[in-house]
Design a protein around this motif. Sequence first.
Motif, PDB file in Angstrom:
ATOM      1  N   ALA A   1      -9.252   2.575  -6.368  1.00 17.84           N
ATOM      2  CA  ALA A   1      -8.189   3.082  -7.244  1.00 17.84           C
ATOM      3  C   ALA A   1      -6.907   2.270  -7.108  1.00 17.84           C
ATOM      4  CB  ALA A   1      -7.900   4.543  -6.935  1.00 17.84           C
ATOM      5  N   GLY A   2      -6.885   1.338  -6.156  1.00 10.35           N
ATOM      6  CA  GLY A   2      -5.711   0.478  -5.961  1.00 10.35           C
ATOM      7  C   GLY A   2      -5.382   0.344  -4.497  1.00 10.35           C
ATOM      8  N   GLU A   3      -5.155  -0.894  -4.067  1.00 15.50           N
ATOM      9  CA  GLU A   3      -4.809  -1.173  -2.650  1.00 15.50           C
ATOM     10  C   GLU A   3      -3.340  -1.510  -2.482  1.00 15.50           C
ATOM     11  OE1 GLU A   3      -6.151  -4.189   0.878  1.00 15.50           O
ATOM     12  OE2 GLU A   3      -7.650  -3.042  -0.200  1.00 15.50           O
ATOM     13  N   ILE A   4      -2.796  -2.346  -3.389  1.00 21.56           N
ATOM     14  CA  ILE A   4      -1.361  -2.638  -3.334  1.00 21.56           C
ATOM     15  C   ILE A   4      -0.788  -2.494  -4.735  1.00 21.56           C
ATOM     16  CG2 ILE A   4      -1.436  -4.099  -1.284  1.00 21.56           C
ATOM     17  CD1 ILE A   4      -1.332  -6.573  -3.095  1.00 21.56           C
ATOM     18  N   ARG A   5       0.456  -2.050  -4.770  1.00 25.09           N
ATOM     19  CA  ARG A   5       1.127  -1.748  -6.039  1.00 25.09           C
ATOM     20  C   ARG A   5       2.568  -2.212  -5.938  1.00 25.09           C
ATOM     21  NH1 ARG A   5       1.671   4.190  -8.968  1.00 25.09           N
ATOM     22  NH2 ARG A   5       3.672   3.797  -9.966  1.00 25.09           N
ATOM     23  N   GLY A   6       3.106  -2.650  -7.081  1.00 24.44           N
ATOM     24  CA  GLY A   6       4.510  -3.025  -7.144  1.00 24.44           C
ATOM     25  C   GLY A   6       5.103  -2.666  -8.487  1.00 24.44           C
ATOM     26  N   GLN A   7       6.158  -1.849  -8.466  1.00 26.31           N
ATOM     27  CA  GLN A   7       6.826  -1.401  -9.692  1.00 26.31           C
ATOM     28  C   GLN A   7       7.635  -2.561 -10.267  1.00 26.31           C
ATOM     29  OE1 GLN A   7       6.004   1.856 -10.092  1.00 26.31           O
ATOM     30  NE2 GLN A   7       6.948   2.116 -12.091  1.00 26.31           N
ATOM     31  N   ILE A   8       7.497  -2.801 -11.572  1.00 27.06           N
ATOM     32  CA  ILE A   8       8.240  -3.869 -12.236  1.00 27.06           C
ATOM     33  C   ILE A   8       9.621  -3.322 -12.577  1.00 27.06           C
ATOM     34  CG2 ILE A   8       8.314  -5.463 -14.179  1.00 27.06           C
ATOM     35  CD1 ILE A   8       5.224  -5.109 -14.377  1.00 27.06           C
ATOM     36  N   GLU A   9      10.599  -3.748 -11.813  1.00 26.36           N
ATOM     37  CA  GLU A   9      11.973  -3.274 -12.010  1.00 26.36           C
ATOM     38  C   GLU A   9      12.916  -4.471 -12.029  1.00 26.36           C
ATOM     39  OE1 GLU A   9      11.603   1.011  -9.743  1.00 26.36           O
ATOM     40  OE2 GLU A   9      11.957  -0.777  -8.534  1.00 26.36           O
ATOM     41  N   PHE A  10      13.767  -4.517 -13.032  1.00 25.10           N
ATOM     42  CA  PHE A  10      14.726  -5.623 -13.159  1.00 25.10           C
ATOM     43  C   PHE A  10      16.060  -5.224 -12.552  1.00 25.10           C
ATOM     44  CE2 PHE A  10      11.663  -6.365 -16.549  1.00 25.10           C
ATOM     45  CZ  PHE A  10      11.362  -7.692 -16.341  1.00 25.10           C
TER      46      PHE A  10
ATOM     47  N   ALA B   1       4.798   4.726 -16.199  1.00 23.09           N
ATOM     48  CA  ALA B   1       4.916   5.699 -15.112  1.00 23.09           C
ATOM     49  C   ALA B   1       5.999   5.244 -14.143  1.00 23.09           C
ATOM     50  CB  ALA B   1       3.602   5.849 -14.365  1.00 23.09           C
ATOM     51  N   PRO B   2       6.790   6.190 -13.640  1.00 22.78           N
ATOM     52  CA  PRO B   2       7.760   5.838 -12.609  1.00 22.78           C
ATOM     53  C   PRO B   2       7.066   5.679 -11.259  1.00 22.78           C
ATOM     54  CG  PRO B   2       7.829   8.181 -13.005  1.00 22.78           C
ATOM     55  CD  PRO B   2       6.859   7.593 -14.000  1.00 22.78           C
ATOM     56  N   ARG B   3       7.794   5.244 -10.261  1.00 24.48           N
ATOM     57  CA  ARG B   3       7.266   5.179  -8.898  1.00 24.48           C
ATOM     58  C   ARG B   3       6.666   6.534  -8.529  1.00 24.48           C
ATOM     59  NH1 ARG B   3       9.070   1.367  -5.068  1.00 24.48           N
ATOM     60  NH2 ARG B   3      10.399  -0.218  -6.008  1.00 24.48           N
ATOM     61  N   GLY B   4       5.545   6.504  -7.820  1.00 27.52           N
ATOM     62  CA  GLY B   4       4.937   7.736  -7.344  1.00 27.52           C
ATOM     63  C   GLY B   4       4.026   8.429  -8.331  1.00 27.52           C
ATOM     64  N   VAL B   5       3.834   7.827  -9.503  1.00 26.85           N
ATOM     65  CA  VAL B   5       2.985   8.425 -10.530  1.00 26.85           C
ATOM     66  C   VAL B   5       1.994   7.359 -11.002  1.00 26.85           C
ATOM     67  CG1 VAL B   5       2.938   9.482 -12.823  1.00 26.85           C
ATOM     68  CG2 VAL B   5       4.829   9.985 -11.259  1.00 26.85           C
ATOM     69  N   ASN B   6       0.727   7.753 -11.143  1.00 30.19           N
ATOM     70  CA  ASN B   6      -0.296   6.834 -11.648  1.00 30.19           C
ATOM     71  C   ASN B   6      -0.354   6.887 -13.171  1.00 30.19           C
ATOM     72  OD1 ASN B   6      -1.127   5.892  -9.126  1.00 30.19           O
ATOM     73  ND2 ASN B   6      -2.527   7.610  -8.854  1.00 30.19           N
TER      74      ASN B   6
ATOM     75  N   GLY C   1       0.812  -1.211   0.000  1.00 28.84           N
ATOM     76  CA  GLY C   1       0.000   0.000   0.000  1.00 28.84           C
ATOM     77  C   GLY C   1       0.844   1.259   0.000  1.00 28.84           C
ATOM     78  N   GLU C   2       2.068   1.168   0.523  1.00 28.55           N
ATOM     79  CA  GLU C   2       2.956   2.332   0.555  1.00 28.55           C
ATOM     80  C   GLU C   2       3.345   2.812  -0.841  1.00 28.55           C
ATOM     81  OE1 GLU C   2       3.749  -0.492   2.475  1.00 28.55           O
ATOM     82  OE2 GLU C   2       2.862   0.369   4.291  1.00 28.55           O
ATOM     83  N   GLN C   3       3.272   1.912  -1.834  1.00 24.64           N
ATOM     84  CA  GLN C   3       3.622   2.304  -3.204  1.00 24.64           C
ATOM     85  C   GLN C   3       2.443   2.924  -3.956  1.00 24.64           C
ATOM     86  OE1 GLN C   3       6.279  -0.303  -5.535  1.00 24.64           O
ATOM     87  NE2 GLN C   3       6.108  -1.719  -3.796  1.00 24.64           N
ATOM     88  N   GLU C   4       1.241   2.818  -3.385  1.00 21.63           N
ATOM     89  CA  GLU C   4       0.074   3.414  -4.028  1.00 21.63           C
ATOM     90  C   GLU C   4       0.169   4.937  -3.998  1.00 21.63           C
ATOM     91  OE1 GLU C   4      -2.398   2.332  -5.767  1.00 21.63           O
ATOM     92  OE2 GLU C   4      -2.217   0.182  -5.438  1.00 21.63           O
ATOM     93  N   VAL C   5      -0.535   5.572  -4.932  1.00 19.38           N
ATOM     94  CA  VAL C   5      -0.609   7.030  -5.000  1.00 19.38           C
ATOM     95  C   VAL C   5      -2.072   7.411  -4.992  1.00 19.38           C
ATOM     96  CG1 VAL C   5      -0.008   9.079  -6.335  1.00 19.38           C
ATOM     97  CG2 VAL C   5       1.521   7.093  -6.341  1.00 19.38           C
ATOM     98  N   PRO C   6      -2.577   7.991  -3.864  1.00 21.97           N
ATOM     99  CA  PRO C   6      -1.846   8.248  -2.621  1.00 21.97           C
ATOM    100  C   PRO C   6      -1.605   6.948  -1.840  1.00 21.97           C
ATOM    101  CG  PRO C   6      -4.148   8.853  -2.352  1.00 21.97           C
ATOM    102  CD  PRO C   6      -3.973   8.435  -3.798  1.00 21.97           C
ATOM    103  N   VAL C   7      -0.689   7.031  -0.890  1.00 22.28           N
ATOM    104  CA  VAL C   7      -0.305   5.887  -0.061  1.00 22.28           C
ATOM    105  C   VAL C   7      -1.519   5.337   0.679  1.00 22.28           C
ATOM    106  CG1 VAL C   7       1.069   5.222   1.968  1.00 22.28           C
ATOM    107  CG2 VAL C   7       2.071   6.699   0.203  1.00 22.28           C
ATOM    108  N   LYS C   8      -1.601   4.019   0.756  1.00 25.19           N
ATOM    109  CA  LYS C   8      -2.683   3.348   1.485  1.00 25.19           C
ATOM    110  C   LYS C   8      -2.089   2.647   2.707  1.00 25.19           C
ATOM    111  CE  LYS C   8      -5.819   4.212  -1.659  1.00 25.19           C
ATOM    112  NZ  LYS C   8      -5.120   5.027  -2.610  1.00 25.19           N
ATOM    113  N   ASN C   9      -2.703   2.861   3.871  1.00 21.55           N
ATOM    114  CA  ASN C   9      -2.294   2.185   5.100  1.00 21.55           C
ATOM    115  C   ASN C   9      -3.179   0.949   5.239  1.00 21.55           C
ATOM    116  OD1 ASN C   9      -1.263   1.459   7.550  1.00 21.55           O
ATOM    117  ND2 ASN C   9      -2.262   3.095   8.691  1.00 21.55           N
ATOM    118  N   VAL C  10      -2.718  -0.167   4.674  1.00 20.15           N
ATOM    119  CA  VAL C  10      -3.514  -1.397   4.614  1.00 20.15           C
ATOM    120  C   VAL C  10      -2.675  -2.577   5.098  1.00 20.15           C
ATOM    121  CG1 VAL C  10      -4.999  -0.595   2.736  1.00 20.15           C
ATOM    122  CG2 VAL C  10      -2.852  -1.757   2.192  1.00 20.15           C
ATOM    123  N   PRO C  11      -3.357  -3.633   5.585  1.00 18.11           N
ATOM    124  CA  PRO C  11      -2.616  -4.811   6.032  1.00 18.11           C
ATOM    125  C   PRO C  11      -2.146  -5.692   4.878  1.00 18.11           C
ATOM    126  CG  PRO C  11      -4.962  -5.185   6.314  1.00 18.11           C
ATOM    127  CD  PRO C  11      -4.792  -3.753   5.855  1.00 18.11           C
ATOM    128  N   GLY C  12      -2.716  -5.524   3.702  1.00 18.87           N
ATOM    129  CA  GLY C  12      -2.403  -6.389   2.567  1.00 18.87           C
ATOM    130  C   GLY C  12      -1.023  -6.141   1.991  1.00 18.87           C
TER     131      GLY C  12
END
Length: 151
Positions: free
Chosen positions: A142-151, A86-91, A38-49
Amino acid sequence: MQISKQLLTAVAISMFLASCQDHSGPSIVSRRGIPLTGEQEVPVKNVPGSGTADVVYDKSTHVLSYTLTWSNLTGNATGAHIHGPAPRGVNAPIKHDFFSLISKTTSGTFSNSTVVDGTSLTEDNLLNGQYYFNMHTPANPAGEIRGQIEF
């Protein structure tokens, strides 16, 4: 004169073939354990997932394979996609929707693949970390958890 033309032709063919080779590294790139939070969501979500993603991209076939694992969402999943660029922090808009294929649960695992077709998903953006996984729930449409695909 004939030998010079043959030599020139051989050199030209060799240069052409050398230019066709991919000098950008291995043809398969992968990353395991990409965090979905949830911390990667924009805006940040305080969730247990939370969750993870494992990704493999084959540059020769242009196939992106992935496995997502998620747990403790605030409700059953109501959306699951790859967004970008989009980079981290941008939807960004949805580029690959796989929601119809996943289990609509608070915890689960899902594997799939998609072609990086140069239109919806481009190799440059993928390899430069410009796409992200996003899972949605009723509490966070609008989104609960997010993960940027980075190699």
